[in-house]
Write a protein that holds these residues in place. Structure first.
Motif, PDB file in Angstrom:
ATOM      1  N   ALA A  17       0.902  -1.125  -0.016  1.00 51.09           N
ATOM      2  CA  ALA A  17      -0.100  -0.041  -0.027  1.00 51.09           C
ATOM      3  C   ALA A  17       0.913   1.103  -0.235  1.00 51.09           C
ATOM      4  O   ALA A  17       0.492   2.324  -0.585  1.00 51.09           O
ATOM      5  CB  ALA A  17      -0.988   0.034   1.210  1.00 51.09           C
ATOM      6  N   LEU A  18       2.029   1.098   0.952  1.00 52.52           N
ATOM      7  CA  LEU A  18       2.941   2.396   0.872  1.00 52.52           C
ATOM      8  C   LEU A  18       3.454   2.643  -0.454  1.00 52.52           C
ATOM      9  O   LEU A  18       3.877   3.750  -1.023  1.00 52.52           O
ATOM     10  CB  LEU A  18       3.677   2.268   1.994  1.00 52.52           C
ATOM     11  CG  LEU A  18       3.144   2.476   3.431  1.00 52.52           C
ATOM     12  CD1 LEU A  18       3.961   2.268   4.479  1.00 52.52           C
ATOM     13  CD2 LEU A  18       2.328   3.939   3.508  1.00 52.52           C
ATOM     14  N   LEU A  70      -5.975  -9.461 -10.721  1.00 54.88           N
ATOM     15  CA  LEU A  70      -4.614  -9.529 -10.334  1.00 54.88           C
ATOM     16  C   LEU A  70      -4.385 -10.348  -9.123  1.00 54.88           C
ATOM     17  O   LEU A  70      -3.793 -11.541  -9.238  1.00 54.88           O
ATOM     18  CB  LEU A  70      -3.905  -8.261 -10.111  1.00 54.88           C
ATOM     19  CG  LEU A  70      -3.564  -7.488 -10.952  1.00 54.88           C
ATOM     20  CD1 LEU A  70      -3.230  -5.894 -10.610  1.00 54.88           C
ATOM     21  CD2 LEU A  70      -2.618  -7.930 -12.070  1.00 54.88           C
ATOM     22  N   ASP A  71      -5.183 -10.279  -8.163  1.00 49.68           N
ATOM     23  CA  ASP A  71      -4.724 -10.596  -6.770  1.00 49.68           C
ATOM     24  C   ASP A  71      -5.229 -12.562  -6.856  1.00 49.68           C
ATOM     25  O   ASP A  71      -4.544 -13.294  -6.304  1.00 49.68           O
ATOM     26  CB  ASP A  71      -5.360 -10.257  -5.774  1.00 49.68           C
ATOM     27  CG  ASP A  71      -4.532 -10.190  -4.407  1.00 49.68           C
ATOM     28  OD1 ASP A  71      -5.383 -10.337  -3.357  1.00 49.68           O
ATOM     29  OD2 ASP A  71      -3.455  -9.843  -4.466  1.00 49.68           O
ATOM     30  N   SER A  72      -6.386 -12.689  -7.569  1.00 47.47           N
ATOM     31  CA  SER A  72      -6.843 -14.283  -7.332  1.00 47.47           C
ATOM     32  C   SER A  72      -6.051 -14.904  -8.108  1.00 47.47           C
ATOM     33  O   SER A  72      -6.034 -16.114  -7.995  1.00 47.47           O
ATOM     34  CB  SER A  72      -8.317 -14.059  -7.869  1.00 47.47           C
ATOM     35  OG  SER A  72      -8.392 -13.650  -9.052  1.00 47.47           O
ATOM     36  N   ARG A  73      -5.038 -14.489  -9.328  1.00 50.05           N
ATOM     37  CA  ARG A  73      -4.594 -15.240 -10.203  1.00 50.05           C
ATOM     38  C   ARG A  73      -3.123 -15.006  -9.748  1.00 50.05           C
ATOM     39  O   ARG A  73      -2.401 -15.950 -10.475  1.00 50.05           O
ATOM     40  CB  ARG A  73      -4.819 -14.564 -11.440  1.00 50.05           C
ATOM     41  CG  ARG A  73      -6.099 -14.721 -12.066  1.00 50.05           C
ATOM     42  CD  ARG A  73      -6.129 -13.699 -13.291  1.00 50.05           C
ATOM     43  NE  ARG A  73      -7.644 -13.127 -13.459  1.00 50.05           N
ATOM     44  CZ  ARG A  73      -8.239 -13.936 -14.375  1.00 50.05           C
ATOM     45  NH1 ARG A  73      -7.792 -14.992 -15.138  1.00 50.05           N
ATOM     46  NH2 ARG A  73      -9.611 -13.288 -14.470  1.00 50.05           N
ATOM     47  N   TRP A  98       3.792  -9.991  -4.586  1.00 49.80           N
ATOM     48  CA  TRP A  98       3.720  -8.876  -3.665  1.00 49.80           C
ATOM     49  C   TRP A  98       3.212  -7.480  -5.205  1.00 49.80           C
ATOM     50  O   TRP A  98       2.397  -6.739  -4.748  1.00 49.80           O
ATOM     51  CB  TRP A  98       5.254  -8.580  -3.112  1.00 49.80           C
ATOM     52  CG  TRP A  98       4.697  -7.308  -2.254  1.00 49.80           C
ATOM     53  CD1 TRP A  98       4.628  -7.255  -1.243  1.00 49.80           C
ATOM     54  CD2 TRP A  98       5.599  -5.775  -2.932  1.00 49.80           C
ATOM     55  NE1 TRP A  98       4.798  -5.614  -0.850  1.00 49.80           N
ATOM     56  CE2 TRP A  98       5.449  -5.114  -1.711  1.00 49.80           C
ATOM     57  CE3 TRP A  98       6.287  -5.570  -4.267  1.00 49.80           C
ATOM     58  CZ2 TRP A  98       5.960  -3.666  -2.126  1.00 49.80           C
ATOM     59  CZ3 TRP A  98       6.862  -4.361  -4.047  1.00 49.80           C
ATOM     60  CH2 TRP A  98       6.516  -3.557  -3.264  1.00 49.80           C
ATOM     61  N   ALA A  99       3.874  -7.510  -5.939  1.00 52.56           N
ATOM     62  CA  ALA A  99       3.649  -6.452  -7.209  1.00 52.56           C
ATOM     63  C   ALA A  99       2.392  -6.602  -7.462  1.00 52.56           C
ATOM     64  O   ALA A  99       1.814  -5.468  -7.773  1.00 52.56           O
ATOM     65  CB  ALA A  99       4.656  -6.466  -7.997  1.00 52.56           C
ATOM     66  N   ALA A 100       1.688  -7.525  -7.594  1.00 53.54           N
ATOM     67  CA  ALA A 100       0.293  -7.847  -8.022  1.00 53.54           C
ATOM     68  C   ALA A 100      -0.649  -7.147  -7.051  1.00 53.54           C
ATOM     69  O   ALA A 100      -1.851  -6.962  -7.195  1.00 53.54           O
ATOM     70  CB  ALA A 100       0.033  -9.081  -8.333  1.00 53.54           C
ATOM     71  N   ARG A 101      -0.300  -7.128  -5.791  1.00 54.40           N
ATOM     72  CA  ARG A 101      -1.077  -6.810  -4.494  1.00 54.40           C
ATOM     73  C   ARG A 101      -1.269  -5.264  -4.457  1.00 54.40           C
ATOM     74  O   ARG A 101      -1.999  -4.631  -3.709  1.00 54.40           O
ATOM     75  CB  ARG A 101      -0.485  -7.391  -3.248  1.00 54.40           C
ATOM     76  CG  ARG A 101      -1.239  -7.284  -2.035  1.00 54.40           C
ATOM     77  CD  ARG A 101      -2.732  -7.465  -2.015  1.00 54.40           C
ATOM     78  NE  ARG A 101      -2.927  -8.888  -1.873  1.00 54.40           N
ATOM     79  CZ  ARG A 101      -3.021  -9.811  -0.796  1.00 54.40           C
ATOM     80  NH1 ARG A 101      -2.755  -9.295   0.269  1.00 54.40           N
ATOM     81  NH2 ARG A 101      -3.198 -11.090  -1.171  1.00 54.40           N
TER      82      ARG A 101
END
Length: 188
Positions: free
Chosen positions: A39-40, A153-156, A166-169
């Motif tokens: 997030a940051l 992004l996140d689910s895949r 982490w980059a996808a999050r």
């Protein structure tokens, strides 16, 4: 040896550094570091892009204008009713000739044409529910965008390598931070 590290060594180094920073037995702290750093990172990128330390605040203010909310809602209604028209037209597919072939496209176009005229209805509904609609609509829009971020992004990313995961999050975590910082909860 050329002095270069391979991808596996870099990934192992990042994982071991994160494990050393946050021990395995503290799952809550690990989750907070993982999502908080994402997030940051996203908030910092928005800060650089917008020139404002508030990050997404100018973007959320522009998205919360009544005219843009009504137009976005009209687009969503148009897409939804066009899809519904396409599905409803499938019941007439068995008709003989050109009528059966044109049933789905004609139903979808007719429903989309109706959906294009819903902006005044949405504007009137927003005016009738004024204090609540101006507070809740940005949250609803952010919730829909969070769902898209999670789905796309996140689910895949579960099978991806840890740095890429982490980059996808980052988009989802940045959106959650932005909603937490700029949500109209203080005015409730």
């Amino acid at each position: 040896m050329t002095g270069r590290m391979g991808r596996a060594q870099i990934t192992a180094g990042i994982v071991s550094a994160a494990t050393a920073l946050v021990p395995q037995d503290s799952k809550g702290r690990r989750w907070l570091v993982y999502n908080g750093s994402a997030a940051l990172t996203g908030h910092g990128a928005l800060w650089l892009a917008t020139g404002s330390p508030w990050g997404a605040e100018p973007l959320m203010a522009a998205a919360a204008q009544p005219a843009s909310v009504a137009n976005c809602a009209m687009f969503a209604v148009t897409c939804a009713v066009a899809y519904g028209g396409w599905k409803a037209g499938g019941f007439l597919r068995g008709l003989p000739g050109l009528v059966g072939l044109a049933a789905r496209p004609a139903a979808a176009l007719g429903a989309a044409y109706w959906g294009q005229g819903t902006a005044p209805l949405i504007t009137d509904a927003m005016a009738a529910t004024d204090p609540w609609s101006s507070m809740l609509l940005p949250l609803i829009a952010a919730g829909a965008l969070a769902g898209v971020c999670w789905w796309a992004l996140d689910s895949r990313s579960a099978a991806w390598r840890p740095p890429v995961r982490w980059a996808a999050r980052i988009p989802l975590a940045t959106l959650a931070l932005g909603v937490g910082l700029y949500a109209p909860g203080g005015t409730l």
